[in-house]
Design an enzyme around this catalytic site. Structure first.
Site, short mmCIF file in Angstrom:
data_model
loop_
_atom_site.label_atom_id
_atom_site.label_comp_id
_atom_site.label_asym_id
_atom_site.label_seq_id
_atom_site.Cartn_x
_atom_site.Cartn_y
_atom_site.Cartn_z
N ARG A 1 0.83 -1.21 0.00
CA ARG A 1 0.00 0.00 0.00
C ARG A 1 0.86 1.25 0.00
O ARG A 1 0.59 2.22 -0.74
CB ARG A 1 -0.93 -0.02 1.22
CG ARG A 1 -2.09 -0.99 1.09
CD ARG A 1 -2.76 -1.24 2.42
NE ARG A 1 -4.00 -2.02 2.30
CZ ARG A 1 -4.03 -3.34 2.13
NH1 ARG A 1 -2.90 -4.03 2.09
NH2 ARG A 1 -5.20 -3.98 2.03
N ASP B 1 -6.51 -14.48 6.64
CA ASP B 1 -5.17 -15.04 6.47
C ASP B 1 -4.67 -15.79 7.69
O ASP B 1 -3.63 -16.46 7.63
CB ASP B 1 -4.18 -13.93 6.09
CG ASP B 1 -4.31 -13.49 4.65
OD1 ASP B 1 -4.96 -14.22 3.86
OD2 ASP B 1 -3.78 -12.43 4.29
#
Length: 410
Positions: A27, A291
């Site tokens: 990001r 995750d």
């Protein structure tokens, strides 16, 4: 390496320098590039996903074709980035990447005015993208899509002439990843936030280039929590983890407290302490931390703790169908998992005869890393194609060796 065998030590005492956060690194790179950054974010991850992002954003070596290999994050973030960046480029990836859907993101970008066409199968990479300034600034998406689609759109929001409004309909999954994106955008000077529970607004305020340090990866830390939980005796120190982290997967500390692992914070360093106080059953909704699911599935089953894990629908569109992969590979260890409603995995203690076959990794880094600690309960574990860990944690096997695990090719 085609196959390795892993054998555990009697006792674990180690200080492990985890990789930097892939989620933050990727990001920060996109945001910094959109802001024509003069600084390079510091302490970037050295994983495959971040390396392909760095190469793709390297303006000193322009690319007509960008191959992001198996990096799903890079595919989604770069698709949006390229749509607002001058140039005409093709973005592609591995055979598996060309089977992962991207139509929803492409449709959203087209609605905003992007010029994108499919080169092969409709709805899937590779894509041909002609970058341009986008004018339209309102979009509506289902809230249960991958948060990476939403983050990809959010990050280009400041470049749109009128900014961007995103309405998310229905249930919103992986909200912490959206919030991570908002926090990083704000760090880089963007004006962005929730206006209500389902609406996000990005103003047309350009990013500012700032020095930025990437913290260690809480997702990678989960495997060391798992090792501590499955070991008879462990003392593990993990530098570089922030107590008040932007990362949603920092929830792993709370989850493993239920499994007998206490987290001590001191000066951006975490120490894991075994308490031997574990719940008898664990039920949890992983909608915000998908995750972590593989790690907790393996840990609970091998600890004899029945579980019901919901909110796993996004696992079907990851590097592999992780729900199917977990069911198959856990059966090799002698555990019978049940899938229901396309989003729930459960184990109520059912066992089968273990085959002791090598664990297949399905080009999925998290399958390799979540199953390796099983050797703390089994005599040893064999892992096929262990090199897949390079996607997010390239030195995982070296770190296991440093902690006393014996790893040999077989």
């Amino acid at each position: 390496m085609k196959k390795i065998q892993i054998t555990a030590p009697e006792r674990i005492e180690a200080t492990i320098q985890l990789p930097s956060s892939k989620s933050i690194s990727n990001r920060a790179l996109i945001i910094n590039a959109l802001g024509n950054g003069t600084y390079t974010p510091d302490n970037l991850s050295d994983c495959d996903d971040t390396m392909v992002m760095i190469r793709a954003l390297d303006n000193s070596q322009p690319h007509d074709t960008i191959d992001i290999m198996a990096a799903g994050t890079a595919m989604r973030f770069l698709t949006a980035y390229l749509a607002v960046t001058p140039g005409n480029r093709i973005i592609t990836g591995t055979e598996r990447m060309q089977q992962r859907p991207i139509q929803l993101l492409v449709n959203a970008l087209r609605h905003l005015g992007a010029e994108i066409e499919y080169i092969g199968n409709e709805g899937f990479p590779p894509l041909r993208i002609k970058g341009r300034t986008l004018n339209e600034g309102c979009i509506s998406l289902p809230g249960n899509v991958s948060s990476q689609y939403i983050s990809a759109l959010l990050m280009i929001g400041p470049t749109l002439k009128s900014g961007l409004d995103i309405t998310l309909t229905g249930d919103i999954i992986s909200r912490p990843y959206i919030d991570l994106t908002l926090k990083l955008m704000t760090d880089f000077g963007a004006k962005v936030g929730w206006t209500d529970e389902h609406t996000l607004k990005v103003e047309a305020v350009p990013y500012q280039s700032i020095p930025f340090y990437v913290e260690s990866d809480w997702s990678a830390a989960s495997y060391w929590y798992q090792i501590a939980a499955l070991s008879k005796e462990a003392h593990i120190t993990l530098p570089g983890l922030f107590q008040y982290s932007y990362q949603g997967d920092s929830k792993v500390a709370d989850l493993f407290l239920s499994l007998g692992i206490e987290t001590l914070h001191h000066d951006k360093t975490v120490t894991l302490i075994k308490t031997n106080k574990s719940v008898k059953r664990l039920d949890y909704n992983f909608i915000d931390q998908p995750d972590l699911a593989q790690t907790l599935v393996v840990t609970c089953a091998l600890s004899g703790i029945p579980f019901r894990f919901s909110g796993l629908q996004s696992l079907k569109i990851k590097e592999t169908d992780r729900m199917a992969a977990l069911i198959k590979e856990m059966s090799k260890l002698g555990y019978v998992l049940q899938e229901s409603e396309g989003s729930i995995l459960s184990w109520e203690g059912e066992r089968c005869t273990p085959t002791h076959e090598a664990i297949d990794t399905y080009e999925d880094h998290r399958m390799a890393m979540a199953f390796a600690p099983a050797c703390l309960v089994m005599p040893h574990i064999n892992i096929n194609n262990p090199q897949v860990v390079s996607k997010s944690y390239p030195h995982y096997w070296d770190d296991l060796k440093a902690a006393g695990f014996i790893i040999k090719e077989v």
